[in-house]
Scaffold this active site. Sequence first.
Site, PDB file in Angstrom:
ATOM      1  N   ARG A  21       0.889 -10.265  -2.720  1.00 56.39           N
ATOM      2  CA  ARG A  21      -0.169 -10.290  -1.712  1.00 56.39           C
ATOM      3  C   ARG A  21      -1.152 -11.426  -1.970  1.00 56.39           C
ATOM      4  O   ARG A  21      -1.703 -12.025  -1.034  1.00 56.39           O
ATOM      5  CB  ARG A  21      -0.877  -8.942  -1.676  1.00 56.39           C
TER       6      ARG A  21
ATOM      7  N   ARG B 105       5.798  -0.374  -9.786  1.00 58.59           N
ATOM      8  CA  ARG B 105       4.736   0.344  -9.105  1.00 58.59           C
ATOM      9  C   ARG B 105       4.351  -0.396  -7.836  1.00 58.59           C
ATOM     10  O   ARG B 105       4.019  -1.581  -7.888  1.00 58.59           O
ATOM     11  CB  ARG B 105       3.501   0.462 -10.015  1.00 58.59           C
TER      12      ARG B 105
ATOM     13  N   ASP C 299       1.667  -0.566  -4.619  1.00 57.86           N
ATOM     14  CA  ASP C 299       0.284  -0.160  -4.358  1.00 57.86           C
ATOM     15  C   ASP C 299       0.175   0.681  -3.088  1.00 57.86           C
ATOM     16  O   ASP C 299       1.133   0.814  -2.327  1.00 57.86           O
ATOM     17  CB  ASP C 299      -0.606  -1.395  -4.235  1.00 57.86           C
TER      18      ASP C 299
END
Length: 252
Positions: free
Chosen positions: A199, A52, A54
Amino acid sequence: METKRYFIELSYNGTDFHGWQTQPNSITVQECLDKALSTFFRQEIVSLGCGRTDTGVHATQFYAHFDLVDVNPKQVENSVKGINALLPYSIALHRIFEVANEAHARFDATAREYKYYLHFHKNPFKLDRSWLYKGQLDIGKMNQAAQVLLQHKDFSCFSKSNTQTFTNNCKISYAKVEQQPDGLIFTIKADRFLRNMVRAIMGTLVMVGRGDIEIAAVEEIIASKNRSKAGQSVPACGLYLVAIEYPYIKID
């Protein structure tokens, strides 16, 4: 009624999407892909992605699998152009190929690689594709800090909370910060990644690069297993999923 499983390889610019996974009241990559596949093959299709991404995150290589019931193989062979015509321009389908019925795009992946792009001077052609950082960074120290990651397995400190994962252990095999003419690229490869992990790591490396913390502090942050100790998550626009490896897909 014969069911066959297929892998699909695609890429996408994530700027206009709320990530990969279908969700209510938001446009996602999976939603657009499933709609195009269902329209082309004239049967309801729900794909399952290799992971997945973001909101705002890009992918230059992404795999998903889906099942087809009683479809002529010739139709599948000649489907790429037709499906691309049904997809928005920000999503590109590259190929579809048959795999074993038990093949799984997410669980069979043995490695994933991400790149994060950062630039120092305003550039309209990098808008939403790289993070504009207004300041100076010691890239040498950032790269030294990146090597610390290779010595650890539990990366709870870089994970979004309440993700319902069974473990926060990951095996990072490569992590490097490289200087570019007007910025840098951070490349990281691992067997798996936690939600928001790359991140958060990049945010921590930036703390090192601007002198907020020393390289040794990265060890302490990892040992703490506390997300609040690590750096803030950097903007999604600079993050790209660039490669996924499978034992049965040959790497060119």
